[in-house]
Design a protein around this motif. Structure first.
Motif, short mmCIF file in Angstrom:
data_model
loop_
_atom_site.label_atom_id
_atom_site.label_comp_id
_atom_site.label_asym_id
_atom_site.label_seq_id
_atom_site.Cartn_x
_atom_site.Cartn_y
_atom_site.Cartn_z
N ASP A 109 0.83 -1.21 0.00
CA ASP A 109 0.00 0.00 0.00
C ASP A 109 0.86 1.25 0.00
OD1 ASP A 109 -2.35 -1.47 0.00
OD2 ASP A 109 -2.53 -1.44 2.19
N LEU A 110 1.94 1.22 0.76
CA LEU A 110 2.84 2.37 0.81
C LEU A 110 3.54 2.56 -0.53
CD1 LEU A 110 3.70 4.51 2.79
CD2 LEU A 110 5.56 3.01 3.53
N LEU A 111 3.93 1.47 -1.16
CA LEU A 111 4.56 1.56 -2.48
C LEU A 111 3.59 2.16 -3.50
CD1 LEU A 111 6.42 -1.88 -2.65
CD2 LEU A 111 7.31 0.32 -1.88
N SER A 112 2.34 1.72 -3.45
CA SER A 112 1.34 2.27 -4.37
C SER A 112 1.14 3.76 -4.14
CB SER A 112 0.01 1.53 -4.19
OG SER A 112 0.12 0.18 -4.58
N TYR A 113 1.18 4.18 -2.88
CA TYR A 113 1.04 5.60 -2.59
C TYR A 113 2.22 6.40 -3.13
CZ TYR A 113 0.54 9.95 -0.02
OH TYR A 113 0.42 11.29 0.30
N ARG A 127 10.90 10.00 3.48
CA ARG A 127 11.81 10.40 4.56
C ARG A 127 11.13 10.05 5.88
NH1 ARG A 127 13.96 16.38 4.22
NH2 ARG A 127 11.75 16.79 4.59
N PRO A 128 11.21 8.77 6.28
CA PRO A 128 10.51 8.34 7.49
C PRO A 128 11.14 8.86 8.78
CG PRO A 128 11.82 6.55 6.61
CD PRO A 128 11.90 7.66 5.61
N GLY A 129 12.39 9.28 8.70
CA GLY A 129 13.08 9.82 9.86
C GLY A 129 13.97 10.97 9.43
N LEU A 176 3.60 9.22 5.41
CA LEU A 176 3.84 7.78 5.28
C LEU A 176 2.97 7.00 6.25
CD1 LEU A 176 7.73 7.94 5.06
CD2 LEU A 176 6.21 7.29 3.19
N LEU A 177 2.89 7.46 7.48
CA LEU A 177 2.08 6.77 8.49
C LEU A 177 0.60 6.74 8.12
CD1 LEU A 177 3.73 8.06 11.78
CD2 LEU A 177 3.53 5.67 11.07
N ALA A 178 0.16 7.77 7.41
CA ALA A 178 -1.25 7.83 7.01
C ALA A 178 -1.58 6.86 5.88
CB ALA A 178 -1.60 9.26 6.58
N ASP A 183 7.17 -0.16 9.09
CA ASP A 183 7.91 -1.42 9.03
C ASP A 183 8.45 -1.67 7.63
OD1 ASP A 183 7.35 -1.86 11.67
OD2 ASP A 183 5.82 -3.39 11.32
N SER A 184 7.84 -1.05 6.64
CA SER A 184 8.27 -1.22 5.26
C SER A 184 9.75 -0.90 5.08
CB SER A 184 7.43 -0.31 4.36
OG SER A 184 7.56 -0.62 2.99
#
Length: 202
Positions: A109-113, A127-129, A176-178, A183-184
């Motif tokens: 789902d994250l990749l699709s976004y 940029r998760p962090g 990203l969290l939304a 974990d990705s």
């Protein structure tokens, strides 16, 4: 929706895995790269594997039934920028998501976004962090290949260098969290990491 490619960059040396070929190490009964590929295929239409020639047979065995296209490094050990370039050159779609071979928790789902965010741009990089994640990013092939070529004019370019010259959209942590799980971005680099991932997946 236009077709999308998934590129796995697998050509690095498994230095921290104690001499074992990391891409095919067993994680909860499944080769690591197979876990990555299965999740990647859930968000893409074509699978491309960038690797060294000496890895090809073992990776092909691990991916039996998936029919990937191999993008073999003509010159091995030139680093991840060269791997990204080689993988994108082999892909047959305008946009590709490029990931590392050691991410067994990839979130489709994250990749699709990220593909959605990349529309009308040359790249979408998360940029998760504190840091960008260039090996969990979507690239538009033509300008990104050119950016990699420019970066490779120096011997050992930073992995972030191609993105510095692209029209990119940065996807930050809250966004990203939304749309998926952080974990990705978790990677498996050491035998201890294998045990940890196995305990989560077993």
């Amino acid at each position: 929706m236009d077709a999308r490619s998934g590129v796995i960059v697998a050509g690095g040396r498994s230095v921290r895995m104690g001499g074992t070929e990391k891409t095919v190490v067993d994680v909860a009964g499944t080769p690591l790269i197979r876990r990555v590929a299965d999740r990647l295929c859930a968000a893409t239409d074509e699978l491309v594997i960038n690797c060294r020639e000496d890895q090809r047979d073992s990776i092909a065995g691990a991916l039996d039934g998936l029919d990937p296209r191999f993008a073999v490094d003509e010159v091995p050990d030139r680093g991840p920028v060269a791997g990204i370039e080689t993988g994108l050159e082999a892909a047959e779609t305008e946009y590709s998501v490029v990931v590392a071979a050691d991410m067994p928790f990839l979130d489709p789902d994250l990749l699709s976004y990220l593909f959605e965010r990349a529309a009308d741009h040359e790249a979408a990089v998360p940029r998760p962090g504190e840091w960008f994640e260039p090996l969990h990013a979507v690239y538009r092939a033509a300008p990104s290949i050119e950016a990699c070529e420019r970066a490779l004019e120096v011997e050992d370019p930073r992995i972030i260098e191609p993105l510095s010259t692209l029209d990119r959209v940065v996807v930050d942590r809250d966004d990203l969290l939304a749309h998926g799980s952080l974990d990705s971005f978790e990677s498996v680099d050491t035998p201890d990491d294998v045990e940890w991932a196995t305990s989560r997946l077993g």
